[in-house]
Write an enzyme that holds these catalytic residues in place. Structure first.
Site, PDB file in Angstrom:
ATOM      1  N   CYS A   8      42.789-128.170 122.594  1.00 54.46           N
ATOM      2  CA  CYS A   8      43.182-126.803 122.219  1.00 54.46           C
ATOM      3  C   CYS A   8      44.705-126.710 122.354  1.00 54.46           C
ATOM      4  O   CYS A   8      45.365-127.728 122.550  1.00 54.46           O
ATOM      5  CB  CYS A   8      42.458-125.757 123.070  1.00 54.46           C
ATOM      6  SG  CYS A   8      42.816-125.850 124.831  1.00 54.46           S
ATOM      7  N   ARG A  14      40.321-123.330 126.843  1.00 56.17           N
ATOM      8  CA  ARG A  14      39.127-123.746 126.101  1.00 56.17           C
ATOM      9  C   ARG A  14      38.779-125.213 126.264  1.00 56.17           C
ATOM     10  O   ARG A  14      37.619-125.547 126.545  1.00 56.17           O
ATOM     11  CB  ARG A  14      39.318-123.413 124.611  1.00 56.17           C
ATOM     12  CG  ARG A  14      39.415-121.929 124.346  1.00 56.17           C
ATOM     13  CD  ARG A  14      39.988-121.616 122.979  1.00 56.17           C
ATOM     14  NE  ARG A  14      41.406-121.981 122.883  1.00 56.17           N
ATOM     15  CZ  ARG A  14      42.133-121.894 121.796  1.00 56.17           C
ATOM     16  NH1 ARG A  14      41.576-121.464 120.671  1.00 56.17           N
ATOM     17  NH2 ARG A  14      43.410-122.231 121.813  1.00 56.17           N
ATOM     18  N   ASP A 125      41.283-118.147 121.331  1.00 61.68           N
ATOM     19  CA  ASP A 125      41.982-118.284 122.592  1.00 61.68           C
ATOM     20  C   ASP A 125      41.639-117.117 123.517  1.00 61.68           C
ATOM     21  O   ASP A 125      41.843-115.965 123.143  1.00 61.68           O
ATOM     22  CB  ASP A 125      43.478-118.231 122.244  1.00 61.68           C
ATOM     23  CG  ASP A 125      44.324-118.789 123.340  1.00 61.68           C
ATOM     24  OD1 ASP A 125      43.836-118.847 124.472  1.00 61.68           O
ATOM     25  OD2 ASP A 125      45.464-119.161 123.046  1.00 61.68           O
TER      26      ASP A 125
HETATM   27  P1  4NP Z   1      44.085-122.724 125.475  1.00 62.48           P
HETATM   28  O1  4NP Z   1      44.799-121.322 125.735  1.00 62.48           O
HETATM   29  O2  4NP Z   1      44.675-123.271 124.201  1.00 62.48           O
HETATM   30  O3  4NP Z   1      42.639-122.374 125.300  1.00 62.48           O
HETATM   31  O4  4NP Z   1      44.352-123.580 126.671  1.00 62.48           O
HETATM   32  C1  4NP Z   1      46.199-121.236 125.780  1.00 62.48           C
HETATM   33  C2  4NP Z   1      46.863-121.304 126.969  1.00 62.48           C
HETATM   34  C3  4NP Z   1      48.240-121.241 127.019  1.00 62.48           C
HETATM   35  C4  4NP Z   1      48.967-121.091 125.858  1.00 62.48           C
HETATM   36  C5  4NP Z   1      48.305-121.027 124.659  1.00 62.48           C
HETATM   37  C6  4NP Z   1      46.925-121.096 124.613  1.00 62.48           C
HETATM   38  N1  4NP Z   1      50.377-121.018 125.878  1.00 62.48           N
HETATM   39  O5  4NP Z   1      50.985-120.873 124.823  1.00 62.48           O
HETATM   40  O6  4NP Z   1      50.966-121.159 126.939  1.00 62.48           O
END
Ligand code: 4NP
Length: 156
Positions: A8, A14, A125
């Site tokens: 992700c 995720r 997300d």
């Molecule tokens: P993930 O969620 O892709 O499901 O781990 C996110 C966590 C942090 C960020 C983006 C998505 N970020 O830009 O820091």
């Protein structure tokens, strides 16, 4: 050995949940010596950080241990090593297809694409709305079908 990599954007919400859930499913199926499970990020934003507290809480709620999950950006070697790269949303697919060596783009899949009638659906997300329960439910819907597909393809 079949190598599954969940990806992700940040690798703190995720994909670490998917890694923990799929690792347990593989163990419960008695396939831990035949399927490896890992996760990675398309960005370096959260590199070195543990899973989001909300993701950790959701995992613990379901008896999963999030303590060893640390955000790691995907590498060239990860693309080469993986047999299957399972991603969460269309942006992940676009980013990965841009980053992947040409030989490895066919490995990149959207989690929901394994479910008939759900092709193209995304696992959004949970970073903004903190609906980690939704992420868990969506992964619970999709991951068993991936395990079935791997078992069939590799005759496990
Ligand atoms: P993930 O969620 O892709 O499901 O781990 C996110 C966590 C942090 C960020 C983006 C998505 N970020 O830009 O820091």
């Amino acid at each position: 050995m079949v190598k599954v990599l969940f990806v992700c954007l940040g690798n703190i919400c995720r994909s670490p949940m998917a890694e923990a859930m799929f690792t347990k499913m593989v163990a419960d199926a008695g396939l831990s010596s035949q399927i490896t499970v890992a996760s990675a990020a398309t960005s370096t934003e959260e590199q070195g950080n543990p899973a989001h507290p909300g993701a950790q809480a959701e995992m613990r709620k379901h008896g999963l241990d999030p303590s060893q999950l640390i955000s790691t950006p995907i590498t060239r070697a990860d693309f080469d090593n993986a047999d299957l790269i399972i991603t969460m949303d269309a942006q992940n697919v676009r980013n990965l297809k841009r980053m992947a060596p040409a030989d490895d783009t066919a490995k990149i899949k959207l989690a929901y694409d394994i479910l008939p009638g759900h092709q193209g659906e995304e696992i959004p997300d949970p970073w903004y709305d903190h609906r980690f329960d939704r992420t868990y439910r969506q992964l619970s819907e999709t991951l068993p079908a991936w395990l079935d597909a791997i078992k069939a393809q590799y005759q496990l």
